[in-house]
Motif scaffolding. Structure first.
Motif, mmCIF file in Angstrom:
data_model
loop_
_atom_site.group_PDB
_atom_site.id
_atom_site.type_symbol
_atom_site.label_atom_id
_atom_site.label_comp_id
_atom_site.label_asym_id
_atom_site.label_seq_id
_atom_site.Cartn_x
_atom_site.Cartn_y
_atom_site.Cartn_z
ATOM 1 N N SER A 145 -10.297 -2.334 -0.079
ATOM 2 C CA SER A 145 -11.559 -3.082 -0.102
ATOM 3 C C SER A 145 -12.566 -2.635 0.944
ATOM 4 O O SER A 145 -13.769 -2.683 0.700
ATOM 5 C CB SER A 145 -11.283 -4.575 0.047
ATOM 6 N N THR A 146 -12.112 -2.198 2.117
ATOM 7 C CA THR A 146 -13.074 -1.789 3.150
ATOM 8 C C THR A 146 -13.750 -0.465 2.814
ATOM 9 O O THR A 146 -14.706 -0.075 3.487
ATOM 10 C CB THR A 146 -12.411 -1.675 4.540
ATOM 11 N N SER A 147 -13.292 0.220 1.773
ATOM 12 C CA SER A 147 -13.893 1.500 1.375
ATOM 13 C C SER A 147 -14.935 1.344 0.275
ATOM 14 O O SER A 147 -15.525 2.331 -0.151
ATOM 15 C CB SER A 147 -12.797 2.462 0.905
ATOM 16 N N VAL A 148 -15.157 0.107 -0.192
ATOM 17 C CA VAL A 148 -16.060 -0.133 -1.323
ATOM 18 C C VAL A 148 -17.284 -0.913 -0.844
ATOM 19 O O VAL A 148 -17.151 -2.069 -0.422
ATOM 20 C CB VAL A 148 -15.342 -0.918 -2.448
ATOM 21 N N PRO A 149 -18.461 -0.284 -0.894
ATOM 22 C CA PRO A 149 -19.676 -0.990 -0.444
ATOM 23 C C PRO A 149 -19.854 -2.338 -1.140
ATOM 24 O O PRO A 149 -19.647 -2.459 -2.352
ATOM 25 C CB PRO A 149 -20.796 -0.021 -0.818
ATOM 26 N N PHE A 150 -20.193 -3.323 -0.330
ATOM 27 C CA PHE A 150 -20.534 -4.689 -0.750
ATOM 28 C C PHE A 150 -19.349 -5.527 -1.222
ATOM 29 O O PHE A 150 -19.540 -6.656 -1.660
ATOM 30 C CB PHE A 150 -21.656 -4.681 -1.793
ATOM 31 N N LEU A 151 -18.140 -5.005 -1.115
ATOM 32 C CA LEU A 151 -16.961 -5.783 -1.490
ATOM 33 C C LEU A 151 -16.464 -6.573 -0.283
ATOM 34 O O LEU A 151 -16.286 -6.022 0.796
ATOM 35 C CB LEU A 151 -15.849 -4.848 -1.994
ATOM 36 N N LYS A 152 -16.273 -7.855 -0.476
ATOM 37 C CA LYS A 152 -15.682 -8.669 0.586
ATOM 38 C C LYS A 152 -14.268 -8.162 0.841
ATOM 39 O O LYS A 152 -13.581 -7.732 -0.077
ATOM 40 C CB LYS A 152 -15.654 -10.134 0.192
ATOM 41 N N ALA A 153 -13.860 -8.228 2.094
ATOM 42 C CA ALA A 153 -12.564 -7.643 2.438
ATOM 43 C C ALA A 153 -11.956 -8.313 3.650
ATOM 44 O O ALA A 153 -12.673 -8.828 4.510
ATOM 45 C CB ALA A 153 -12.740 -6.148 2.731
ATOM 46 N N LYS A 154 -10.628 -8.277 3.701
ATOM 47 C CA LYS A 154 -9.959 -8.527 4.970
ATOM 48 C C LYS A 154 -10.317 -7.304 5.815
ATOM 49 O O LYS A 154 -10.223 -6.181 5.336
ATOM 50 C CB LYS A 154 -8.449 -8.637 4.786
ATOM 51 N N PRO A 155 -10.747 -7.479 7.048
ATOM 52 C CA PRO A 155 -11.222 -6.332 7.838
ATOM 53 C C PRO A 155 -10.085 -5.447 8.360
ATOM 54 O O PRO A 155 -9.892 -5.283 9.560
ATOM 55 C CB PRO A 155 -12.000 -6.993 8.970
ATOM 56 N N VAL A 156 -9.337 -4.893 7.411
ATOM 57 C CA VAL A 156 -8.223 -4.004 7.717
ATOM 58 C C VAL A 156 -8.498 -2.685 6.988
ATOM 59 O O VAL A 156 -8.642 -2.674 5.759
ATOM 60 C CB VAL A 156 -6.874 -4.597 7.257
ATOM 61 N N ILE A 157 -8.580 -1.604 7.724
ATOM 62 C CA ILE A 157 -8.878 -0.297 7.155
ATOM 63 C C ILE A 157 -7.612 0.266 6.518
ATOM 64 O O ILE A 157 -6.633 0.543 7.222
ATOM 65 C CB ILE A 157 -9.394 0.689 8.239
ATOM 66 N N ASP A 158 -7.632 0.422 5.194
ATOM 67 C CA ASP A 158 -6.515 1.041 4.489
ATOM 68 C C ASP A 158 -6.753 2.538 4.425
ATOM 69 O O ASP A 158 -7.805 2.990 3.960
ATOM 70 C CB ASP A 158 -6.381 0.485 3.067
ATOM 71 N N MET A 159 -5.758 3.287 4.879
ATOM 72 C CA MET A 159 -5.855 4.737 4.900
ATOM 73 C C MET A 159 -4.700 5.317 4.104
ATOM 74 O O MET A 159 -3.549 4.926 4.303
ATOM 75 C CB MET A 159 -5.826 5.241 6.344
ATOM 76 N N LEU A 160 -5.018 6.239 3.217
ATOM 77 C CA LEU A 160 -4.020 6.907 2.413
ATOM 78 C C LEU A 160 -3.860 8.319 2.963
ATOM 79 O O LEU A 160 -4.811 9.102 2.951
ATOM 80 C CB LEU A 160 -4.476 6.941 0.951
ATOM 81 N N VAL A 161 -2.685 8.609 3.475
ATOM 82 C CA VAL A 161 -2.407 9.897 4.102
ATOM 83 C C VAL A 161 -1.439 10.655 3.194
ATOM 84 O O VAL A 161 -0.308 10.219 2.987
ATOM 85 C CB VAL A 161 -1.816 9.724 5.514
ATOM 86 N N ILE A 162 -1.913 11.757 2.644
ATOM 87 C CA ILE A 162 -1.088 12.595 1.782
ATOM 88 C C ILE A 162 -0.448 13.666 2.660
ATOM 89 O O ILE A 162 -1.156 14.379 3.384
ATOM 90 C CB ILE A 162 -1.923 13.226 0.659
ATOM 91 N N VAL A 163 0.882 13.733 2.595
ATOM 92 C CA VAL A 163 1.620 14.613 3.505
ATOM 93 C C VAL A 163 2.489 15.608 2.734
ATOM 94 O O VAL A 163 2.795 15.407 1.562
ATOM 95 C CB VAL A 163 2.499 13.798 4.483
ATOM 96 N N GLN A 164 2.900 16.649 3.447
ATOM 97 C CA GLN A 164 3.767 17.686 2.880
ATOM 98 C C GLN A 164 5.152 17.127 2.545
ATOM 99 O O GLN A 164 5.681 17.387 1.471
ATOM 100 C CB GLN A 164 3.945 18.838 3.889
#
Length: 169
Positions: free
Chosen positions: A39-58
């Motif tokens: 949700s924090t990556s989508v403009p104007f979307l209400k969100a819990k203020p927690v940054i979700d990060m997707l890390v693609i690894v080897q």
């Protein structure tokens, strides 16, 4: 944990970028890509203020080698946390700030997360609907233990629409 629903904040993109730089320094050559999602990556979307990060690894197994270092940086090491093939790190305790979701390249959850993000970015009416739904739930439920399961059916249906949209492109 208490439900903390916020209006969209431009600073979330900055917080994502800062943490992404930190993760690149830690995981060095293991990282293939890092994406801001949720949700924090989508403009104007209400969100819990927690940054979700997707890390693609080897190699997802190698991520376990950094558990102690991540703890030293203030992260809770949650392991798979109900999703096989993921490693989850959470920062901030009860005032959580970041969720780091690590997946090995080609894991199907990567596609699902990014498609939902992109669908919402392209469909402002869905952003409005989702924000309103979240506000209604936040008025009914005070803890994430209640709030998150109450969102499940709505989110599943949203995900299905997003995957169909992506398939038709």
């Amino acid at each position: 944990m208490d439900v903390r629903l916020s209006d969209f904040r431009e600073e979330w993109a900055i917080q994502f970028a800062e943490e992404a730089d930190l993760l690149r320094d830690i995981f060095t050559d293991q990282i293939i890509e890092i994406h801001h999602f949720g949700s924090t990556s989508v403009p104007f979307l209400k969100a819990k203020p927690v940054i979700d990060m997707l890390v693609i690894v080897q190699n997802i197994e190698k991520m376990d080698e950094w558990n102690n270092h991540m703890r030293d940086l203030g992260y809770d090491v949650a392991g798979e946390w109900g999703i096989e093939g993921r490693r989850l790190f959470r920062k901030g305790g009860d005032q959580r700030t970041h969720h780091i979701h690590c997946y090995e390249q080609h894991n199907p959850h990567i596609h699902r997360h990014l498609v939902v993000r992109d669908y919402l970015r392209c469909h402002p009416q869905e952003v409005t609907r989702y924000s309103q739904f979240k506000e209604e739930l936040a008025q009914k439920f005070t803890t994430t233990n209640e709030y998150s399961p109450a969102k499940k059916q709505f989110v599943t249906q949203l995900e299905q629409r997003a995957l169909l949209w992506y398939a038709l492109q």
